[in-house]
Design a protein around this motif. Sequence first.
Motif, PDB file in Angstrom:
ATOM      1  N   ASP A 102       0.812  -1.218   0.000  1.00  0.00           N
ATOM      2  CA  ASP A 102       0.000   0.000   0.000  1.00  0.00           C
ATOM      3  C   ASP A 102       0.850   1.274   0.000  1.00  0.00           C
ATOM      4  O   ASP A 102       0.321   2.385  -0.065  1.00  0.00           O
ATOM      5  N   GLN A 103       2.184   1.108   0.058  1.00  0.00           N
ATOM      6  CA  GLN A 103       3.087   2.260  -0.026  1.00  0.00           C
ATOM      7  C   GLN A 103       3.749   2.361  -1.398  1.00  0.00           C
ATOM      8  O   GLN A 103       4.585   3.235  -1.625  1.00  0.00           O
ATOM      9  N   ALA A 104       3.381   1.474  -2.314  1.00  0.00           N
ATOM     10  CA  ALA A 104       4.067   1.385  -3.605  1.00  0.00           C
ATOM     11  C   ALA A 104       4.009   2.690  -4.394  1.00  0.00           C
ATOM     12  O   ALA A 104       5.007   3.119  -4.983  1.00  0.00           O
ATOM     13  N   GLU A 105       2.856   3.332  -4.417  1.00  0.00           N
ATOM     14  CA  GLU A 105       2.741   4.580  -5.175  1.00  0.00           C
ATOM     15  C   GLU A 105       3.626   5.665  -4.576  1.00  0.00           C
ATOM     16  O   GLU A 105       4.312   6.402  -5.297  1.00  0.00           O
ATOM     17  N   GLU A 106       3.638   5.741  -3.266  1.00  0.00           N
ATOM     18  CA  GLU A 106       4.486   6.725  -2.582  1.00  0.00           C
ATOM     19  C   GLU A 106       5.962   6.429  -2.829  1.00  0.00           C
ATOM     20  O   GLU A 106       6.767   7.345  -3.059  1.00  0.00           O
ATOM     21  N   MET A 107       6.327   5.149  -2.803  1.00  0.00           N
ATOM     22  CA  MET A 107       7.715   4.759  -3.051  1.00  0.00           C
ATOM     23  C   MET A 107       8.132   5.102  -4.478  1.00  0.00           C
ATOM     24  O   MET A 107       9.239   5.600  -4.718  1.00  0.00           O
ATOM     25  N   ALA A 108       7.252   4.843  -5.430  1.00  0.00           N
ATOM     26  CA  ALA A 108       7.559   5.145  -6.830  1.00  0.00           C
ATOM     27  C   ALA A 108       7.794   6.641  -7.026  1.00  0.00           C
ATOM     28  O   ALA A 108       8.731   7.052  -7.731  1.00  0.00           O
ATOM     29  N   LYS A 109       6.968   7.461  -6.402  1.00  0.00           N
ATOM     30  CA  LYS A 109       7.136   8.915  -6.505  1.00  0.00           C
ATOM     31  C   LYS A 109       8.451   9.352  -5.869  1.00  0.00           C
ATOM     32  O   LYS A 109       9.140  10.244  -6.378  1.00  0.00           O
ATOM     33  N   PHE A 110       8.797   8.728  -4.756  1.00  0.00           N
ATOM     34  CA  PHE A 110      10.058   9.038  -4.079  1.00  0.00           C
ATOM     35  C   PHE A 110      11.244   8.769  -5.005  1.00  0.00           C
ATOM     36  O   PHE A 110      12.114   9.633  -5.193  1.00  0.00           O
TER      37      PHE A 110
END
Length: 281
Positions: free
Chosen positions: A139-147
């Motif tokens: 559930d953190q994948a989108e945030e990680m990708a943006k990072f």
Amino acid sequence: MGSNRFLSASALMEKDYFDVEPISRRIKVYELPENMNEERMKELHTAAAEMNCDKLIFYVKAQTDEEEILRELSAKLEGEIKGFFRGEDTKIYAKYLDPDRNQPDSKNVISRVRELDLTSHAMKEGLQEGYTMTWGKEDQAEEMAKFYKSIFSKYPTPIHEPDYIVKMLNDNVHFSLIYHDGKIVSACSADIFSDYGAAEFTDCATLPAYRGQGLLSHQYPFLQEKMKALGIKTMYSYTRAISMGMNIITAQQGFTYGGCMVQNSMIGTGLEDMNIWYKQL
């Protein structure tokens, strides 16, 4: 009429012991094809060219007939990872389809790093107040990708894509994340090669405003203890040769320098040399 080549490009993609990485235009070979000889090497070159890859990387056990075969085929020794093959030492050889790619970067910092006395650089205990470290989840994948997208304009894998990160999380890749003020400020991963009992420290990044605080120095032991618990015997890392900070951090964590892979990874502004570091747990 069928081809009598031992491997087509499509067949090469399906082999477990071949790792085709089109972004970096390279193919990693973890097991030499049967009856490896000059003709087989030509076939590998042809298959690689069909996939727009111009570097072949071979991982073979040290001091074996396979190593002798690669030397006879004019492969270039680029380094080693001790203990990579379930405790057995591994030599890494390369063949370049394009000779222009075999040009080491004169800005490699390794000679300067090896001159430093890093024994006195003890890591501070615990993260500073306001920082938390956790394991990455789907559930953190989108945030990680943006990072990662905010840091790397180019990268060897499509880590800018949330779906790819989810795939990694479900494929023996463990991410450590450090948060501050509700956002990811630093991250690193351990990619497990279960067949070999080894894992790669990779995907290390810190936001520019948070660099110099030793955040990755906290993540290395965090990931390392996880790997120990999972039975991993050897950790290794391919570190950007021009990055003084990353090479120092890796050396401080007790890793041994194993050589340099020339123009190996598409990262930053283009293909870069990567220094090999390893540590037996």
